[in-house]
Design an enzyme around this catalytic site. Structure first.
Site, PDB file in Angstrom:
ATOM      1  N   GLU A 157       5.481 -10.208 -12.778  1.00 29.26           N
ATOM      2  CA  GLU A 157       4.234  -9.452 -12.851  1.00 29.26           C
ATOM      3  C   GLU A 157       3.368  -9.862 -14.047  1.00 29.26           C
ATOM      4  O   GLU A 157       2.233  -9.402 -14.173  1.00 29.26           O
ATOM      5  CB  GLU A 157       4.519  -7.958 -12.927  1.00 29.26           C
ATOM      6  N   GLU A 182       4.086  -1.964   8.758  1.00 34.38           N
ATOM      7  CA  GLU A 182       4.125  -0.964   9.810  1.00 34.38           C
ATOM      8  C   GLU A 182       2.878  -0.951  10.681  1.00 34.38           C
ATOM      9  O   GLU A 182       2.849  -0.293  11.729  1.00 34.38           O
ATOM     10  CB  GLU A 182       4.349   0.423   9.190  1.00 34.38           C
TER      11      GLU A 182
END
Length: 270
Positions: free
Chosen positions: A109, A78
């Site tokens: 992960e 953004e």
């Protein structure tokens, strides 16, 4: 037991009425801003260190897995439309790659070496900053990434929701936002995720303001990617210059940004 894995303060959730569930979730959510407020001095230290590094060409990287990784990508993605900055100024990286944005990638992960490889794919800049995001503070992907980044001389920080974690110990600036047990035990996409989102907002917004990407309180460098934003930009120009709306819109489209259009106006009148 870490706070993020502690049992919920509530039980027998399946027996609660809908209104009771919603009120209790909201009650827990109210604890998040208070927890964040305690970290503001540390956040100030981090932002104060990031800004001069980015002024020298450094970038801001977020690394995380699962919800944490997705939130980092959200904040990073953004920044270009909001502040008109290049896409590589703020970069979000998630364990498992872009596939993991929508679908969990099993065991991604757990690899402590992969994050540094993922960061290096963007090239190396000694002024870069790496922020590891992990509610638990124990994610190997994130810990390995910040450790290697620190060894390489980069500024490192983290956002975690437990105290005294391996991740916090691995970075220069640990942001520890301890919001307490989740409403659904261990579901860190809830309060922990909200806390991470708010902290990321605070970091990127403050950094962009200090880098001069906001004028007054306006997003003067925002990208004109849809009609809503063109209208918003036109209104900004009208307020700043007093131009007629149609003239302001033409100036905006001609110059490509509110900043450039307003500057062109004052260059002309002066």
């Amino acid at each position: 037991m870490t706070t993020t894995e502690s049992a919920s303060y509530y039980d027998n959730l399946e027996q609660m009425e809908i209104s009771e569930l919603l009120k209790n979730i909201n009650q827990e959510d109210h604890k998040v801003p208070t927890a964040i407020a305690k970290t503001i001095p540390t956040l100030e230290k981090l932002v104060a260190a990031i800004v001069p590094r980015m002024e020298k060409g450094g970038r801001l990287f977020y690394i995380g897995a699962g919800t944490s990784g997705r939130l980092g990508i959200l904040d990073a993605s953004e920044c270009p439309p909001t502040y008109g900055v290049p896409h590589d100024w703020v970069v979000g990286i998630i364990a498992g790659g872009d596939t993991a944005i929508r679908k969990a990638v099993e065991h991604a992960e757990d690899d402590p070496k992969q994050a540094w490889l993922d960061i290096q794919a963007f090239g190396f800049n000694p002024h870069d900053t790496i922020v590891g995001i992990a509610a638990s503070g124990t994610t190997p992907y994130v810990i390995g990434g910040v450790q290697e980044a620190r060894n390489a001389g980069l500024l490192t920080a983290c956002i975690t929701c437990n105290y005294h974690t391996p991740l916090a110990e691995a970075v220069h600036v640990p942001i520890e936002v301890v919001v307490g047990p989740e409403f659904v035990t261990g579901s860190t996409r809830m309060k922990a995720g909200t806390a991470q989102k708010l902290v990321l907002n605070m970091i990127s917004t403050t950094v962009m303001i200090k880098l001069g990407r906001v004028k007054g309180n306006k997003m003067v460098d925002m990208q004109l990617s849809n009609e809503k934003l063109v209208k918003r930009g036109t209104k900004m120009i009208v307020e700043a210059t007093g131009l007629d709306e149609s003239v302001a819109k033409e100036a905006l489209l001609t110059h490509g940004s509110v900043r450039a259009a307003v500057q062109a106006f004052y260059n002309k009148v002066n």
